[in-house]
Write a protein that holds these residues in place. Structure first.
Motif, PDB file in Angstrom:
ATOM      1  N   LEU A 150      34.835  36.641  42.208  1.00 45.84           N
ATOM      2  CA  LEU A 150      34.752  35.797  43.387  1.00 45.84           C
ATOM      3  C   LEU A 150      33.945  36.470  44.480  1.00 45.84           C
ATOM      4  O   LEU A 150      33.140  35.848  45.163  1.00 45.84           O
ATOM      5  N   ALA A 151      34.123  37.790  44.632  1.00 47.35           N
ATOM      6  CA  ALA A 151      33.356  38.531  45.627  1.00 47.35           C
ATOM      7  C   ALA A 151      31.875  38.512  45.291  1.00 47.35           C
ATOM      8  O   ALA A 151      31.016  38.379  46.175  1.00 47.35           O
ATOM      9  N   ALA A 152      31.552  38.637  44.005  1.00 46.85           N
ATOM     10  CA  ALA A 152      30.150  38.613  43.604  1.00 46.85           C
ATOM     11  C   ALA A 152      29.523  37.254  43.893  1.00 46.85           C
ATOM     12  O   ALA A 152      28.369  37.165  44.333  1.00 46.85           O
ATOM     13  N   ALA A 153      30.287  36.196  43.660  1.00 47.64           N
ATOM     14  CA  ALA A 153      29.773  34.850  43.946  1.00 47.64           C
ATOM     15  C   ALA A 153      29.526  34.678  45.437  1.00 47.64           C
ATOM     16  O   ALA A 153      28.513  34.104  45.855  1.00 47.64           O
ATOM     17  N   ALA A 154      30.445  35.177  46.259  1.00 45.74           N
ATOM     18  CA  ALA A 154      30.264  35.077  47.701  1.00 45.74           C
ATOM     19  C   ALA A 154      29.049  35.861  48.158  1.00 45.74           C
ATOM     20  O   ALA A 154      28.296  35.438  49.038  1.00 45.74           O
ATOM     21  N   ARG A 183      21.675  25.313  35.530  1.00 43.88           N
ATOM     22  CA  ARG A 183      22.604  25.637  34.452  1.00 43.88           C
ATOM     23  C   ARG A 183      22.977  27.112  34.437  1.00 43.88           C
ATOM     24  O   ARG A 183      24.148  27.466  34.249  1.00 43.88           O
ATOM     25  N   ARG A 184      22.014  27.972  34.676  1.00 42.90           N
ATOM     26  CA  ARG A 184      22.324  29.408  34.676  1.00 42.90           C
ATOM     27  C   ARG A 184      23.241  29.772  35.841  1.00 42.90           C
ATOM     28  O   ARG A 184      24.116  30.632  35.713  1.00 42.90           O
ATOM     29  N   ALA A 185      23.063  29.114  36.987  1.00 47.14           N
ATOM     30  CA  ALA A 185      23.894  29.414  38.155  1.00 47.14           C
ATOM     31  C   ALA A 185      25.361  29.091  37.898  1.00 47.14           C
ATOM     32  O   ALA A 185      26.251  29.685  38.527  1.00 47.14           O
ATOM     33  N   PHE A 186      25.630  28.158  36.985  1.00 48.55           N
ATOM     34  CA  PHE A 186      27.006  27.771  36.687  1.00 48.55           C
ATOM     35  C   PHE A 186      27.573  28.473  35.453  1.00 48.55           C
ATOM     36  O   PHE A 186      28.745  28.259  35.116  1.00 48.55           O
ATOM     37  N   GLU A 187      26.778  29.305  34.781  1.00 46.10           N
ATOM     38  CA  GLU A 187      27.286  30.034  33.621  1.00 46.10           C
ATOM     39  C   GLU A 187      28.431  30.951  34.035  1.00 46.10           C
ATOM     40  O   GLU A 187      28.335  31.672  35.021  1.00 46.10           O
ATOM     41  N   GLY A 200      26.415  27.916  43.655  1.00 43.39           N
ATOM     42  CA  GLY A 200      25.629  27.441  42.526  1.00 43.39           C
ATOM     43  C   GLY A 200      24.372  26.723  42.961  1.00 43.39           C
ATOM     44  O   GLY A 200      23.261  27.244  42.843  1.00 43.39           O
ATOM     45  N   TYR A 201      24.538  25.527  43.508  1.00 42.40           N
ATOM     46  CA  TYR A 201      23.383  24.721  43.885  1.00 42.40           C
ATOM     47  C   TYR A 201      22.591  25.327  45.048  1.00 42.40           C
ATOM     48  O   TYR A 201      21.352  25.374  45.006  1.00 42.40           O
TER      49      TYR A 201
END
Length: 263
Positions: free
Chosen positions: A6-10, A217-221, A253-254
């Motif tokens: 989650l931290a990496a996504a943020a 698609r890659r952003a949501f992998e 993602g988007y």
């Protein structure tokens, strides 16, 4: 403690904001004119927070995040449930020769994709026929519909940079979750293959019109339905929230995908 994923996504989302300072600074003198077109994947359906309930437009949707990052003069036309015909009849009024940026997601509602997803959620039922029906529409009808929509956008906004955003794969193709444990892994794989075919048609048509295709698609992998940190809602209440990007899907993602494409 924040989970590492989650931290990496943020962190990725924060980095996307840093991509846009030059455009934002330019906007102080000559605001970028940005129009967001399309369906529920652009309106923000799935985030659960709507300033326009009829179209389920959300301040958490990637178009609003992008407009804020660019400090743009922004018109939000995307609407939940929109098909190419709706885009043509109701969404093009904000476009003109002064429009600088257009983003659009369109096509998913033209191929009966929602019906295929619903069929795959029915316990003990086989949704292969519904998936194949959608795939036939992707191959036989969608190219012409996209030609009409993209051509109209180009005619109305001849000087704009147009970004066509695709759709993510919904499932990880490895596990089931939720009370119904549906769809099965086999059905998930079929639906992901159909999503890839849809992406190919949208990409080809976007490039034929000299638009930029943004593949998410890659952003949501690793963040599909049933993954630990999902960017997509599974079966939800109200049902309209189901199988759409959640707030994290737009933020992490988007939004980074479109920000990188614009820079």
């Amino acid at each position: 403690m924040i989970p590492a994923r989650l931290a990496a996504a943020a962190l990725a989302a924060t980095a996307a904001f840093a991509l846009l300072p030059a455009a934002a600074a330019h906007a102080e003198f000559d605001p970028v004119r940005y129009v967001a077109l399309g369906d529920s994947y652009s309106s923000g359906t799935g985030t659960g927070d709507y300033f326009d309930p009829a179209c389920r437009r959300s301040a958490r949707a990637y178009p609003q995040l992008l407009a804020d990052g660019l400090n743009a003069e922004f018109t939000f036309e995307a609407c939940s449930g929109a098909r190419t015909a709706d885009l043509l009849s109701t969404q093009l009024g904000a476009l003109d020769a002064e429009t600088d940026i257009v983003t659009v997601t369109i096509g998913g509602n033209d191929i009966g994709w929602a019906d295929a997803v619903k069929a795959c959620l029915t316990p003990l039922a086989d949704c292969t026929d519904e998936i194949e029906d959608s795939e036939r529409l992707v191959q036989l009808q969608l190219p012409g519909l996209l030609d009409g929509a993209y051509g109209a956008i180009a005619n109305r906004a001849p000087n704009a940079d147009v970004y066509v955003l695709g759709y993510p794969r919904l499932f990880n193709g490895a596990s089931t979750c939720g009370a119904l444990r549906q769809p099965s892994v086999a059905e998930q794989l079929l639906m992901n293959e159909a999503a890839d075919r849809l992406a190919g048609v949208i990409r080809n048509k976007a490039e034929e019109h000299d638009f930029t295709y943004v593949d998410v698609r890659r952003a949501f992998e690793g963040h599909a339905i049933c993954d630990d940190v999902a960017y997509l809602n599974g079966l939800a209440y109200p049902p309209s929230e189901s199988y759409h990007p959640n707030a994290m899907g737009h933020q992490n993602g988007y939004y980074p995908a479109i920000a990188r494409a614009i820079v």
